[in-house]
Write a protein that holds these residues in place. Structure first.
Motif, short mmCIF file in Angstrom:
data_model
loop_
_atom_site.label_atom_id
_atom_site.label_comp_id
_atom_site.label_asym_id
_atom_site.label_seq_id
_atom_site.Cartn_x
_atom_site.Cartn_y
_atom_site.Cartn_z
N UNK A 198 38.97 49.16 60.39
CA UNK A 198 38.47 48.06 59.56
C UNK A 198 39.64 47.49 58.76
N UNK A 199 40.52 46.71 59.43
CA UNK A 199 41.70 46.18 58.74
C UNK A 199 41.41 45.02 57.80
N UNK A 200 40.26 44.35 57.99
CA UNK A 200 39.88 43.25 57.10
C UNK A 200 39.16 43.81 55.89
N UNK A 201 39.58 43.44 54.66
CA UNK A 201 38.95 43.99 53.46
C UNK A 201 37.45 43.71 53.42
N UNK A 202 36.70 44.73 53.05
CA UNK A 202 35.24 44.66 52.94
C UNK A 202 34.85 44.83 51.47
N UNK A 203 33.99 43.97 50.93
CA UNK A 203 33.55 44.13 49.54
C UNK A 203 32.77 45.43 49.35
N UNK A 204 33.16 46.19 48.32
CA UNK A 204 32.51 47.45 48.01
C UNK A 204 31.69 47.39 46.73
N UNK A 205 32.20 46.64 45.73
CA UNK A 205 31.52 46.58 44.44
C UNK A 205 32.04 45.38 43.66
N UNK A 206 31.30 45.01 42.61
CA UNK A 206 31.66 43.87 41.77
C UNK A 206 31.46 44.26 40.29
N UNK A 207 32.22 43.60 39.43
CA UNK A 207 32.07 43.79 37.99
C UNK A 207 32.15 42.45 37.29
N UNK A 208 31.17 42.18 36.42
CA UNK A 208 31.14 40.93 35.65
C UNK A 208 30.90 41.27 34.18
N UNK A 209 31.63 40.61 33.31
CA UNK A 209 31.42 40.82 31.88
C UNK A 209 30.11 40.20 31.44
N UNK A 210 29.50 40.79 30.44
CA UNK A 210 28.25 40.25 29.89
C UNK A 210 28.51 39.58 28.55
#
Length: 210
Positions: A198-210
């Motif tokens: 899997x050489x293409x980056x895959x999204x694992x998680x996200x973070x957003x400020x509140x």
């Protein structure tokens, strides 16, 4: 740094997940089929008390699922909903294994990895008093690594067991992708991963400020 032990586990992590995953509403794979590890990565607990490991697993020809885990030497108060089971570790004794989305130590580590670029833990085995580094099974990266002002996560106020799993704290909201073949997206900075095949980056998680 994660110091690993060459130890016997009963049951193994994968045996535990083989029985647990089919009961999750977000799981999309065959039941009664042994779970296999595809890749994985670890975070450090600054206090050194909790093991934090994320496994990428697959059952049969099903899709790859991401399962973050925490390992504790005693039960986590108020977290029975997130307990996957216990493991007898030949070096450390009994370990309580949790779906890490319900563990505040994981939430803080994930926020740090995404928003401050703390990255993954280096893994070592100790052999005859000498530490030997284990090559990583995958590489993670963050689009928010330049943001040095890391908010205090604290104890999450809400955790939604879905795909993505949502972890809502006072200062930040985290989204953890469970099934990695859907191209899931969410607001905020992203944690991505690559591994063998899997050489293409895959999204694992996200973070957003509140």
């Amino acid at each position: 740094m994660a110091l690993l032990h060459r130890a016997t586990l009963r049951p193994t992590k994968l045996e535990l997940l083989t029985g647990w995953l089919p009961g999750r509403g977000w799981y999309d794979g065959p039941a009664g089929v042994d779970v296999m590890r595809v890749a994985g990565y670890r975070f450090d607990d600054p206090a050194g008390a909790v093991g934090i490991e994320t496994l990428l697993v697959r059952a049969g020809d099903g899709p790859i699922h991401q399962v973050p885990l925490t390992y504790r030497g005693a039960p986590l108060d108020g977290a029975d909903r997130w307990l996957i089971g216990t493991i007898e570790h030949s070096a450390l004794g009994r370990r309580w294994v949790y779906d890490a989305c319900g563990d505040p130590v994981y939430a803080a580590a994930l926020a740090a990895a995404i928003l401050a670029g703390t990255g993954q833990a280096e893994e070592y085995f100790e052999v005859d008093g000498v530490r030997e580094q284990r090559p990583p099974m995958m590489v993670i990266d963050s689009s928010g690594a330049d943001d040095a002002d890391l908010p205090q996560v604290g104890t999450p106020r809400q955790v939604v067991d879905a795909d993505p799993a949502l972890i809502v704290a006072d200062a930040v909201e985290l989204a953890v992708v469970r099934r990695l073949d859907r191209g899931t997206s969410s607001a905020g900075a992203a944690l991505t991963g690559t591994w063998e095949g899997q050489p293409t980056p895959v999204p694992l998680a996200y973070a957003a400020r509140r």
